[in-house]
Scaffold this active site. Sequence first.
Site, PDB file in Angstrom:
ATOM      1  N   LYS A   9       1.098 -10.722   1.223  1.00 57.01           N
ATOM      2  CA  LYS A   9       1.660  -9.402   1.490  1.00 57.01           C
ATOM      3  C   LYS A   9       0.793  -8.432   0.688  1.00 57.01           C
ATOM      4  O   LYS A   9       0.692  -8.566  -0.538  1.00 57.01           O
ATOM      5  CB  LYS A   9       3.123  -9.342   1.033  1.00 57.01           C
ATOM      6  CG  LYS A   9       3.777  -8.007   1.301  1.00 57.01           C
ATOM      7  CD  LYS A   9       5.235  -8.028   0.860  1.00 57.01           C
ATOM      8  CE  LYS A   9       5.896  -6.691   1.132  1.00 57.01           C
ATOM      9  NZ  LYS A   9       7.276  -6.677   0.622  1.00 57.01           N
ATOM     10  N   THR A  11       0.991  -5.577  -0.583  1.00 66.49           N
ATOM     11  CA  THR A  11       1.546  -4.837  -1.716  1.00 66.49           C
ATOM     12  C   THR A  11       1.938  -5.735  -2.882  1.00 66.49           C
ATOM     13  O   THR A  11       2.349  -5.242  -3.930  1.00 66.49           O
ATOM     14  CB  THR A  11       2.783  -4.027  -1.274  1.00 66.49           C
ATOM     15  OG1 THR A  11       3.746  -4.924  -0.723  1.00 66.49           O
ATOM     16  CG2 THR A  11       2.397  -2.961  -0.256  1.00 66.49           C
ATOM     17  N   CYS A  12       1.783  -7.033  -2.731  1.00 68.10           N
ATOM     18  CA  CYS A  12       2.157  -8.003  -3.762  1.00 68.10           C
ATOM     19  C   CYS A  12       1.110  -8.016  -4.872  1.00 68.10           C
ATOM     20  O   CYS A  12      -0.071  -8.238  -4.624  1.00 68.10           O
ATOM     21  CB  CYS A  12       2.290  -9.382  -3.118  1.00 68.10           C
ATOM     22  SG  CYS A  12       2.442 -10.744  -4.284  1.00 68.10           S
ATOM     23  N   THR A  13       1.532  -7.800  -6.096  1.00 68.33           N
ATOM     24  CA  THR A  13       0.619  -7.791  -7.235  1.00 68.33           C
ATOM     25  C   THR A  13      -0.044  -9.139  -7.422  1.00 68.33           C
ATOM     26  O   THR A  13      -1.249  -9.217  -7.687  1.00 68.33           O
ATOM     27  CB  THR A  13       1.383  -7.397  -8.523  1.00 68.33           C
ATOM     28  OG1 THR A  13       1.953  -6.101  -8.321  1.00 68.33           O
ATOM     29  CG2 THR A  13       0.470  -7.380  -9.728  1.00 68.33           C
ATOM     30  N   ARG A  16      -2.814  -9.483  -4.919  1.00 67.45           N
ATOM     31  CA  ARG A  16      -3.979  -8.668  -5.293  1.00 67.45           C
ATOM     32  C   ARG A  16      -4.752  -9.322  -6.438  1.00 67.45           C
ATOM     33  O   ARG A  16      -5.988  -9.326  -6.442  1.00 67.45           O
ATOM     34  CB  ARG A  16      -3.546  -7.256  -5.642  1.00 67.45           C
ATOM     35  CG  ARG A  16      -3.071  -6.467  -4.419  1.00 67.45           C
ATOM     36  CD  ARG A  16      -2.946  -4.980  -4.691  1.00 67.45           C
ATOM     37  NE  ARG A  16      -2.098  -4.683  -5.818  1.00 67.45           N
ATOM     38  CZ  ARG A  16      -0.867  -4.172  -5.732  1.00 67.45           C
ATOM     39  NH1 ARG A  16      -0.347  -3.887  -4.565  1.00 67.45           N
ATOM     40  NH2 ARG A  16      -0.165  -3.926  -6.806  1.00 67.45           N
TER      41      ARG A  16
END
Length: 116
Positions: A9, A11-13, A16
């Site tokens: 996903k 937006t998942c830290t 990233r």
Amino acid sequence: MDQITVYEKPTCTTCRNLFVLLKEEGIDFEKVDYHVLGLQAEEVRDILAKTGLSARDVLRKREPVYKELDLGGRDLSEDELVDLMVEHPALMERPIVIKGDRGVLARPIEKVRELF
């Protein structure tokens, strides 16, 4: 060399951070945003088989839908859980990395090194 696929996903830290690690290692990979694209039941089963995990092992217990569906208090079969992940992609933990016929739930992200 086997293609590396990361189910993520954006937006998942953790996702990233995994991408930074893979880029630093010079590893090419394909991203699959399963939250947008969705997954079919066969794809979820294939991911589970390659990681050696059960559907319950990859459930995101902190997701609101987990609580809404009372998944902690229900005794559901593997097929029922897979079907719920297809219907509610947020239920599946991330990131999951697949390389050939093997895979890992990259939590912590360093677990991805098991594939190399």
